[in-house]
Scaffold this motif. Structure first.
Motif, PDB file in Angstrom:
ATOM      1  N   ASP A 260      28.250   2.635  42.550  1.00  0.00           N
ATOM      2  CA  ASP A 260      29.040   3.793  42.933  1.00  0.00           C
ATOM      3  C   ASP A 260      28.660   5.026  42.120  1.00  0.00           C
ATOM      4  O   ASP A 260      27.923   4.954  41.133  1.00  0.00           O
ATOM      5  CB  ASP A 260      30.529   3.486  42.769  1.00  0.00           C
ATOM      6  CG  ASP A 260      30.996   2.381  43.707  1.00  0.00           C
ATOM      7  OD1 ASP A 260      30.622   2.440  44.889  1.00  0.00           O
ATOM      8  OD2 ASP A 260      31.709   1.463  43.253  1.00  0.00           O
ATOM      9  N   GLU A 261      29.226   6.144  42.514  1.00  0.00           N
ATOM     10  CA  GLU A 261      28.882   7.430  41.927  1.00  0.00           C
ATOM     11  C   GLU A 261      29.141   7.486  40.433  1.00  0.00           C
ATOM     12  O   GLU A 261      28.383   8.102  39.681  1.00  0.00           O
ATOM     13  CB  GLU A 261      29.659   8.541  42.641  1.00  0.00           C
ATOM     14  CG  GLU A 261      29.279   9.930  42.218  1.00  0.00           C
ATOM     15  CD  GLU A 261      29.935  10.986  43.103  1.00  0.00           C
ATOM     16  OE1 GLU A 261      29.773  12.181  42.798  1.00  0.00           O
ATOM     17  OE2 GLU A 261      30.593  10.605  44.083  1.00  0.00           O
ATOM     18  N   ASP A 262      30.196   6.847  39.956  1.00  0.00           N
ATOM     19  CA  ASP A 262      30.489   6.924  38.531  1.00  0.00           C
ATOM     20  C   ASP A 262      29.424   6.224  37.696  1.00  0.00           C
ATOM     21  O   ASP A 262      29.205   6.566  36.532  1.00  0.00           O
ATOM     22  CB  ASP A 262      31.878   6.353  38.227  1.00  0.00           C
ATOM     23  CG  ASP A 262      32.005   4.884  38.598  1.00  0.00           C
ATOM     24  OD1 ASP A 262      31.261   4.438  39.490  1.00  0.00           O
ATOM     25  OD2 ASP A 262      32.857   4.189  38.013  1.00  0.00           O
ATOM     26  N   ILE A 263      28.742   5.251  38.291  1.00  0.00           N
ATOM     27  CA  ILE A 263      27.646   4.578  37.587  1.00  0.00           C
ATOM     28  C   ILE A 263      26.371   5.406  37.675  1.00  0.00           C
ATOM     29  O   ILE A 263      25.673   5.627  36.680  1.00  0.00           O
ATOM     30  CB  ILE A 263      27.406   3.169  38.156  1.00  0.00           C
ATOM     31  CG1 ILE A 263      28.589   2.257  37.814  1.00  0.00           C
ATOM     32  CG2 ILE A 263      26.112   2.569  37.615  1.00  0.00           C
ATOM     33  CD1 ILE A 263      28.450   0.850  38.362  1.00  0.00           C
ATOM     34  N   THR A 264      26.038   5.885  38.865  1.00  0.00           N
ATOM     35  CA  THR A 264      24.759   6.574  39.049  1.00  0.00           C
ATOM     36  C   THR A 264      24.705   7.928  38.353  1.00  0.00           C
ATOM     37  O   THR A 264      23.632   8.402  37.978  1.00  0.00           O
ATOM     38  CB  THR A 264      24.446   6.780  40.540  1.00  0.00           C
ATOM     39  OG1 THR A 264      25.420   7.640  41.121  1.00  0.00           O
ATOM     40  CG2 THR A 264      24.425   5.450  41.284  1.00  0.00           C
ATOM     41  N   THR A 265      25.860   8.576  38.169  1.00  0.00           N
ATOM     42  CA  THR A 265      25.874   9.891  37.526  1.00  0.00           C
ATOM     43  C   THR A 265      26.379   9.836  36.095  1.00  0.00           C
ATOM     44  O   THR A 265      26.390  10.867  35.415  1.00  0.00           O
ATOM     45  CB  THR A 265      26.763  10.870  38.306  1.00  0.00           C
ATOM     46  OG1 THR A 265      28.126  10.411  38.253  1.00  0.00           O
ATOM     47  CG2 THR A 265      26.316  10.997  39.751  1.00  0.00           C
TER      48      THR A 265
ATOM     49  N   VAL B  87      26.669 -11.676  41.849  1.00  0.00           N
ATOM     50  CA  VAL B  87      27.496 -11.905  40.659  1.00  0.00           C
ATOM     51  C   VAL B  87      27.834 -10.575  39.989  1.00  0.00           C
ATOM     52  O   VAL B  87      28.994 -10.316  39.632  1.00  0.00           O
ATOM     53  CB  VAL B  87      26.774 -12.841  39.673  1.00  0.00           C
ATOM     54  CG1 VAL B  87      27.530 -12.906  38.341  1.00  0.00           C
ATOM     55  CG2 VAL B  87      26.654 -14.242  40.262  1.00  0.00           C
ATOM     56  N   LEU B  88      26.831  -9.719  39.812  1.00  0.00           N
ATOM     57  CA  LEU B  88      27.063  -8.420  39.190  1.00  0.00           C
ATOM     58  C   LEU B  88      28.055  -7.594  40.002  1.00  0.00           C
ATOM     59  O   LEU B  88      28.913  -6.903  39.440  1.00  0.00           O
ATOM     60  CB  LEU B  88      25.745  -7.660  39.052  1.00  0.00           C
ATOM     61  CG  LEU B  88      24.728  -8.226  38.058  1.00  0.00           C
ATOM     62  CD1 LEU B  88      23.420  -7.456  38.151  1.00  0.00           C
ATOM     63  CD2 LEU B  88      25.274  -8.179  36.642  1.00  0.00           C
ATOM     64  N   ASP B  89      27.945  -7.677  41.321  1.00  0.00           N
ATOM     65  CA  ASP B  89      28.839  -6.904  42.173  1.00  0.00           C
ATOM     66  C   ASP B  89      30.271  -7.400  42.067  1.00  0.00           C
ATOM     67  O   ASP B  89      31.217  -6.612  42.189  1.00  0.00           O
ATOM     68  CB  ASP B  89      28.365  -7.000  43.630  1.00  0.00           C
ATOM     69  CG  ASP B  89      28.949  -5.904  44.499  1.00  0.00           C
ATOM     70  OD1 ASP B  89      28.872  -4.726  44.086  1.00  0.00           O
ATOM     71  OD2 ASP B  89      29.479  -6.222  45.581  1.00  0.00           O
ATOM     72  N   ALA B  90      30.436  -8.688  41.823  1.00  0.00           N
ATOM     73  CA  ALA B  90      31.768  -9.284  41.755  1.00  0.00           C
ATOM     74  C   ALA B  90      32.449  -9.060  40.406  1.00  0.00           C
ATOM     75  O   ALA B  90      33.677  -9.191  40.294  1.00  0.00           O
ATOM     76  CB  ALA B  90      31.690 -10.784  42.039  1.00  0.00           C
ATOM     77  N   VAL B  91      31.666  -8.733  39.380  1.00  0.00           N
ATOM     78  CA  VAL B  91      32.228  -8.556  38.032  1.00  0.00           C
ATOM     79  C   VAL B  91      31.900  -7.141  37.553  1.00  0.00           C
ATOM     80  O   VAL B  91      30.808  -6.885  37.026  1.00  0.00           O
ATOM     81  CB  VAL B  91      31.648  -9.593  37.051  1.00  0.00           C
ATOM     82  CG1 VAL B  91      32.333  -9.466  35.692  1.00  0.00           C
ATOM     83  CG2 VAL B  91      31.800 -11.006  37.606  1.00  0.00           C
TER      84      VAL B  91
ATOM     85  N   ARG C 173      28.565  -2.709  35.085  1.00  0.00           N
ATOM     86  CA  ARG C 173      28.460  -1.521  34.238  1.00  0.00           C
ATOM     87  C   ARG C 173      27.510  -1.765  33.066  1.00  0.00           C
ATOM     88  O   ARG C 173      26.756  -0.871  32.673  1.00  0.00           O
ATOM     89  CB  ARG C 173      29.833  -1.115  33.719  1.00  0.00           C
ATOM     90  CG  ARG C 173      30.719  -0.498  34.782  1.00  0.00           C
ATOM     91  CD  ARG C 173      32.008   0.049  34.175  1.00  0.00           C
ATOM     92  NE  ARG C 173      32.747   0.814  35.164  1.00  0.00           N
ATOM     93  CZ  ARG C 173      32.498   2.054  35.499  1.00  0.00           C
ATOM     94  NH1 ARG C 173      31.498   2.690  34.917  1.00  0.00           N
ATOM     95  NH2 ARG C 173      33.213   2.687  36.407  1.00  0.00           N
ATOM     96  N   ARG C 174      27.566  -2.973  32.523  1.00  0.00           N
ATOM     97  CA  ARG C 174      26.680  -3.278  31.403  1.00  0.00           C
ATOM     98  C   ARG C 174      25.226  -3.299  31.859  1.00  0.00           C
ATOM     99  O   ARG C 174      24.331  -2.794  31.178  1.00  0.00           O
ATOM    100  CB  ARG C 174      27.052  -4.621  30.787  1.00  0.00           C
ATOM    101  CG  ARG C 174      26.241  -5.002  29.548  1.00  0.00           C
ATOM    102  CD  ARG C 174      26.710  -6.327  28.972  1.00  0.00           C
ATOM    103  NE  ARG C 174      28.137  -6.271  28.619  1.00  0.00           N
ATOM    104  CZ  ARG C 174      28.833  -7.325  28.211  1.00  0.00           C
ATOM    105  NH1 ARG C 174      28.250  -8.520  28.145  1.00  0.00           N
ATOM    106  NH2 ARG C 174      30.108  -7.201  27.911  1.00  0.00           N
ATOM    107  N   ALA C 175      24.979  -3.876  33.024  1.00  0.00           N
ATOM    108  CA  ALA C 175      23.610  -3.997  33.520  1.00  0.00           C
ATOM    109  C   ALA C 175      23.023  -2.649  33.922  1.00  0.00           C
ATOM    110  O   ALA C 175      21.820  -2.416  33.764  1.00  0.00           O
ATOM    111  CB  ALA C 175      23.574  -4.953  34.711  1.00  0.00           C
ATOM    112  N   PHE C 176      23.879  -1.760  34.435  1.00  0.00           N
ATOM    113  CA  PHE C 176      23.366  -0.493  34.950  1.00  0.00           C
ATOM    114  C   PHE C 176      23.879   0.705  34.165  1.00  0.00           C
ATOM    115  O   PHE C 176      23.832   1.831  34.642  1.00  0.00           O
ATOM    116  CB  PHE C 176      23.736  -0.344  36.431  1.00  0.00           C
ATOM    117  CG  PHE C 176      23.038  -1.339  37.306  1.00  0.00           C
ATOM    118  CD1 PHE C 176      21.750  -1.102  37.752  1.00  0.00           C
ATOM    119  CD2 PHE C 176      23.669  -2.532  37.654  1.00  0.00           C
ATOM    120  CE1 PHE C 176      21.103  -2.030  38.549  1.00  0.00           C
ATOM    121  CE2 PHE C 176      23.026  -3.465  38.459  1.00  0.00           C
ATOM    122  CZ  PHE C 176      21.741  -3.209  38.906  1.00  0.00           C
ATOM    123  N   GLY C 177      24.360   0.465  32.945  1.00  0.00           N
ATOM    124  CA  GLY C 177      24.773   1.561  32.090  1.00  0.00           C
ATOM    125  C   GLY C 177      23.607   2.492  31.826  1.00  0.00           C
ATOM    126  O   GLY C 177      22.486   2.055  31.597  1.00  0.00           O
TER     127      GLY C 177
END
Length: 430
Positions: A92-97, A406-410, A415-419
């Protein structure tokens, strides 16, 4: 006063020209196209925060505002799905930006044509068309003279090769540098969005970029180019600019290794490419196949994927390179244009400093040291992404899909993986 000659009027070269002009540095762009409206090919491209910040630095405020306004909807999100349109992972946007709402920190989906027209705005006395570069000469006083096919020449303190993957400047300056064929070919097209055709596609294909991950050795990228009404750019004074941003469409590209197609894909016509893309997606979700089947036939094209080969550091001089002229890369991370814009921003700063009394060749050396570092790193990671997209065993690809689920469900794991995603160059399209 420092005088800069730029060979090539693409995105990187024009951004550099805008930045130098903005800072009062004398600059001239020599472009082989005969007219401003000649280069009307191309698809939607993704501009990430690196590119957005570069444009913010280089462009006058009104042109940066025009760039922001020309961006399509949904550029700040990315969703991964199966070939049956089952969701695997959504960023989502909060992760990508990174949570930033500043325009210069955003992701934008823009028309390549429209972006180039924005970059040309206000440079009427800077850009010289119908200038096919042939060679350069180093003058005894340290300056550089560029020679063109029409018999004219231009002399300056710096010559910048911004003339793309087939750069003639690079061929003379670094004859040992080149590009390789990756063996990957993409079939790309546009599904034009009208009132009727829009209703035929599900919202998922119109709301933001999608990366399709099938179990076989191929992939597809889908991205809409759709605006929130008029943006004013289309109403600029030059009717010859031919902005296309009022025509919304969904861009798609199917990619595989050349031998996967079982035919000479690059020799096929538009209708044959469409039929081949449909054959390659047999068993996929009907929505995806309908998008391919109903795409504007004239937009279908085969794109052989090439990549630059990293070269050892060379001795800096009054000649330098930026963008695809030095580090062309695959489109699989969508960072080619962004890296060229980053080059333009950095080189502009060094040349402005030289114009203010700093060392010219020393500044270019600093630019090249930094540019080759991030530039060839981008080439490498882009090539790796391309190889992953069309390679790997079925078991490995199914495992990757499971990890994404799994990442999508948690959310915490996601957030940790795509921080820091906003400073990573995600899997995007050309």
């Amino acid at each position: 006063m420092t005088r800069v000659i730029i060979v090539g009027g693409g995105i990187g070269g024009l951004a550099l020209a805008q930045g130098l002009r903005k800072s009062g540095v004398a600059v001239a762009v020599h472009e082989r196209d005969r007219h401003r409206a000649d280069r009307l090919q191309g698809f939607r491209i993704h501009i990430n925060p690196h590119g957005s910040r570069a444009l913010s630095d280089c462009l006058p405020p009104e042109l940066f505002a025009a760039f922001v306004a020309s961006g399509g909807k949904g550029g700040n999100e990315l969703t991964f799905v199966t070939e049956r349109m089952k969701r695997l992972l959504r960023l989502d946007e909060d992760i990508t930006t990174g949570g930033s709402s500043a325009p210069e920190d955003g992701h934008y989906g823009v028309s390549r044509i429209t972006l180039r027209q924005i970059l040309l705005s206000g440079l009427e006395d800077v850009v010289h068309f119908d200038k096919k570069f042939e060679r350069y000469e180093l003058e005894p006083d340290g300056r550089v003279t560029a020679h063109f096919a029409d018999g004219t020449s231009a002399t300056g303190d710096v010559l910048v090769g911004a003339d793309g993957g087939g750069s003639r400047v690079r061929a003379q300056y670094l004859p040992h540098a080149g590009r390789v064929d990756t063996g990957i070919v993409a079939i790309a097209g546009k599904y034009m969005l009208t009132e009727e055709s829009r209703a035929l596609l599900p919202p998922e294909l119109r709301s933001g970029p999608l990366s399709v991950m099938p179990p076989k050795s191929c992939s597809m990228f889908v991205a809409p180019h759709e605006l929130d009404g008029g943006v004013g750019v289309n109403d600029r004074d030059d009717p010859g600019a031919l902005f296309d941003n009022t025509k919304p469409y969904v861009f798609w590209a199917f990619a595989a290794k050349r031998e996967y197609y079982g035919t000479d894909v690059e020799s096929l016509g538009c209708l044959e490419l469409r039929d081949l893309a449909l054959k390659m997606t047999t068993g996929w979700a009907p929505q995806l196949r309908a998008m391919v089947a109903l795409s504007e036939v004239d937009t279908l094209t085969a794109l052989p994927i090439r990549s630059a080969v990293a070269v050892e550091k060379w001795t800096s001089s009054a000649v330098t390179l930026l963008g695809d002229a030095v580090h062309s890369m695959t489109p699989f991370r969508g960072i080619g244009a962004n890296t060229a814009l980053r080059d333009a921003q950095l080189l502009c700063r060094k040349l402005v400093a030289a114009d203010r009394g700093g060392p010219l060749v020393g500044g270019i050396a600093e630019y090249e040291a930094e540019m080759t570092g991030y530039g060839f790193a981008a080439v490498r990671t882009s090539l790796e992404a391309a190889q992953r997209a069309v390679g790997g065993t079925k078991a490995a690809r199914l495992t990757s899909r499971g990890v994404f689920r799994v990442l999508d469900a948690v959310p915490a794991l996601k957030r940790r993986a795509f921080g820091g995603f906003e400073d990573q160059d995600a899997v995007r399209e050309r």
